[in-house]
Design a protein around this motif. Sequence first.
Motif, mmCIF file in Angstrom:
data_model
loop_
_atom_site.group_PDB
_atom_site.id
_atom_site.type_symbol
_atom_site.label_atom_id
_atom_site.label_comp_id
_atom_site.label_asym_id
_atom_site.label_seq_id
_atom_site.Cartn_x
_atom_site.Cartn_y
_atom_site.Cartn_z
ATOM 1 N N ALA A 173 -5.519 -10.735 -4.483
ATOM 2 C CA ALA A 173 -6.159 -11.555 -3.448
ATOM 3 C C ALA A 173 -7.679 -11.444 -3.458
ATOM 4 C CB ALA A 173 -5.620 -11.156 -2.074
ATOM 5 N N GLY A 174 -8.199 -10.295 -3.869
ATOM 6 C CA GLY A 174 -9.639 -10.087 -3.801
ATOM 7 C C GLY A 174 -10.444 -11.184 -4.470
ATOM 8 N N ARG A 175 -9.951 -11.740 -5.561
ATOM 9 C CA ARG A 175 -10.691 -12.772 -6.287
ATOM 10 C C ARG A 175 -10.533 -14.152 -5.669
ATOM 11 N NH1 ARG A 175 -8.203 -11.971 -12.007
ATOM 12 N NH2 ARG A 175 -8.341 -9.838 -11.206
ATOM 13 N N TYR A 176 -9.630 -14.275 -4.691
ATOM 14 C CA TYR A 176 -9.363 -15.577 -4.091
ATOM 15 C C TYR A 176 -9.867 -15.728 -2.654
ATOM 16 C CZ TYR A 176 -6.060 -15.949 -8.000
ATOM 17 O OH TYR A 176 -5.492 -15.974 -9.253
ATOM 18 N N VAL A 177 -10.262 -14.635 -2.002
ATOM 19 C CA VAL A 177 -10.532 -14.724 -0.557
ATOM 20 C C VAL A 177 -11.606 -15.749 -0.228
ATOM 21 C CG1 VAL A 177 -9.635 -12.472 0.136
ATOM 22 C CG2 VAL A 177 -11.984 -12.644 -0.740
ATOM 23 N N GLN A 218 -3.360 -10.543 1.237
ATOM 24 C CA GLN A 218 -2.590 -10.367 0.008
ATOM 25 C C GLN A 218 -1.082 -10.342 0.247
ATOM 26 O OE1 GLN A 218 -2.614 -6.042 -1.411
ATOM 27 N NE2 GLN A 218 -4.336 -6.062 0.018
ATOM 28 N N HIS A 219 -0.683 -10.096 1.484
ATOM 29 C CA HIS A 219 0.742 -9.908 1.782
ATOM 30 C C HIS A 219 1.392 -11.112 2.459
ATOM 31 C CE1 HIS A 219 0.477 -5.723 0.657
ATOM 32 N NE2 HIS A 219 -0.489 -5.511 1.525
ATOM 33 N N VAL A 220 0.645 -12.189 2.712
ATOM 34 C CA VAL A 220 1.185 -13.301 3.495
ATOM 35 C C VAL A 220 1.502 -14.495 2.616
ATOM 36 C CG1 VAL A 220 -0.039 -12.530 5.552
ATOM 37 C CG2 VAL A 220 -1.110 -14.236 4.050
ATOM 38 N N ASP A 264 -7.792 -6.242 -5.154
ATOM 39 C CA ASP A 264 -7.521 -7.046 -6.334
ATOM 40 C C ASP A 264 -6.860 -6.122 -7.356
ATOM 41 O OD1 ASP A 264 -8.816 -9.895 -7.595
ATOM 42 O OD2 ASP A 264 -8.142 -8.385 -9.031
ATOM 43 N N TYR A 265 -5.526 -6.070 -7.334
ATOM 44 C CA TYR A 265 -4.785 -5.075 -8.104
ATOM 45 C C TYR A 265 -5.032 -5.183 -9.602
ATOM 46 C CZ TYR A 265 -2.052 -3.135 -4.241
ATOM 47 O OH TYR A 265 -1.675 -2.480 -3.102
ATOM 48 N N LYS A 266 -5.230 -6.391 -10.093
ATOM 49 C CA LYS A 266 -5.438 -6.559 -11.527
ATOM 50 C C LYS A 266 -6.732 -5.897 -11.996
ATOM 51 C CE LYS A 266 -4.022 -10.501 -13.099
ATOM 52 N NZ LYS A 266 -3.976 -11.950 -13.469
ATOM 53 N N TRP A 292 4.157 0.911 -13.116
ATOM 54 C CA TRP A 292 4.044 0.610 -11.680
ATOM 55 C C TRP A 292 3.229 -0.652 -11.461
ATOM 56 C CZ3 TRP A 292 -0.934 0.808 -9.435
ATOM 57 C CH2 TRP A 292 -0.968 0.468 -8.078
ATOM 58 N N MET A 293 2.084 -0.763 -12.129
ATOM 59 C CA MET A 293 1.241 -1.943 -11.954
ATOM 60 C C MET A 293 1.957 -3.206 -12.395
ATOM 61 S SD MET A 293 -1.432 -3.527 -11.005
ATOM 62 C CE MET A 293 -2.663 -2.278 -10.627
ATOM 63 N N GLU A 294 2.654 -3.124 -13.519
ATOM 64 C CA GLU A 294 3.403 -4.279 -14.014
ATOM 65 C C GLU A 294 4.460 -4.712 -12.994
ATOM 66 O OE1 GLU A 294 6.356 -5.455 -17.769
ATOM 67 O OE2 GLU A 294 5.444 -3.468 -17.650
ATOM 68 N N LEU A 295 5.176 -3.725 -12.456
ATOM 69 C CA LEU A 295 6.207 -4.029 -11.470
ATOM 70 C C LEU A 295 5.609 -4.532 -10.163
ATOM 71 C CD1 LEU A 295 8.706 -1.055 -11.942
ATOM 72 C CD2 LEU A 295 9.098 -3.470 -12.482
ATOM 73 N N TYR A 296 4.506 -3.912 -9.732
ATOM 74 C CA TYR A 296 3.923 -4.322 -8.454
ATOM 75 C C TYR A 296 3.468 -5.776 -8.497
ATOM 76 C CZ TYR A 296 1.453 -4.506 -4.113
ATOM 77 O OH TYR A 296 1.065 -4.878 -2.852
ATOM 78 N N GLN A 297 2.858 -6.191 -9.604
ATOM 79 C CA GLN A 297 2.450 -7.587 -9.734
ATOM 80 C C GLN A 297 3.647 -8.517 -9.547
ATOM 81 O OE1 GLN A 297 -0.562 -9.088 -10.334
ATOM 82 N NE2 GLN A 297 -1.738 -7.201 -10.329
ATOM 83 N N LYS A 298 4.757 -8.186 -10.178
ATOM 84 C CA LYS A 298 5.941 -9.044 -10.106
ATOM 85 C C LYS A 298 6.588 -9.008 -8.726
ATOM 86 C CE LYS A 298 7.124 -8.631 -15.023
ATOM 87 N NZ LYS A 298 8.147 -8.158 -15.998
#
Length: 271
Positions: free
Chosen positions: A178-182, A117-119, A145-147, A161-167
């Motif tokens: 990332a969880g939904r894409y791995v 998720q961080h790369v 999967d933050y969403k 916080w969630m709104e900002l973290y996504q951005k």
Amino acid sequence: MAKEEAVYSHGHHKSVVQDHARRTAQDSAVFLLPHVKPDHTILDVGCGPGTITADFAELVPQGKVIGGDYVEAVLDQAREVASSRGLTNITFQQIDANALPFPDNSFDIVFAHQVLQHVKDPVQILKEMRRVSKPGGIVAARDADYKSFAWYPETPEIARWMELYQKVAKANGGEPNAGRYVHVWARKAGYTTDEITATWATWRYSGQRVTHFAQSWSGRILQPGFTRTAVKEGFATDDEIKQVSEGWKDWPTHEDAFFGFVHGEILCRKS
């Protein structure tokens, strides 16, 4: 040589590392544990403070474990963890997962927890993990999967916080959901659908654990990787971020507070 281009949004402040150090193989890699054998050689990519890595070492007394991370400072803590547990079949080294410093076909298991998720290029990371795994070996990854997260009470500060973290996470080059894409990334990395086992798992924090988590996030969002990007990109002001931080501190005082996490998991078998 490929190099990591994304900014790690969480940073390596004490508030982050202490929270990561509470993780274990049992709560973070249970989907992988049935496949671990006593003589296996394991690579833990993005090992952080090494608590999961140390658990792996205890499971492979006739094998060995290497923990790798991009940041040397956090590896010092990982070495202390291994030393305090008397583990002699474990080593740690600085790595960039975009170009792993190991020969082809080196490991029985290559594992990454909350890394993709961080790369900037998760497919490239998985290609490298696949390259260094042995034929018949396993590449395993688990990412949040933050969403899909859920929490109570649903305060405006945590929602912000969630709104900002996504951005912020996306502006820093990562993918917070990332969880939904791995499983998709694994297929793009060269695995066939039949070689991929994908699962969906959860954590639930309450009581003291949710207090620790909230304390961690109250500090994380004040660190440069988050605040600098949020302010520079115009997502929030310094004062607003401080208000969200205070909201994190107050939130777990509610006796029914809980936080639910969702993760995507993949087990990929190299033919």
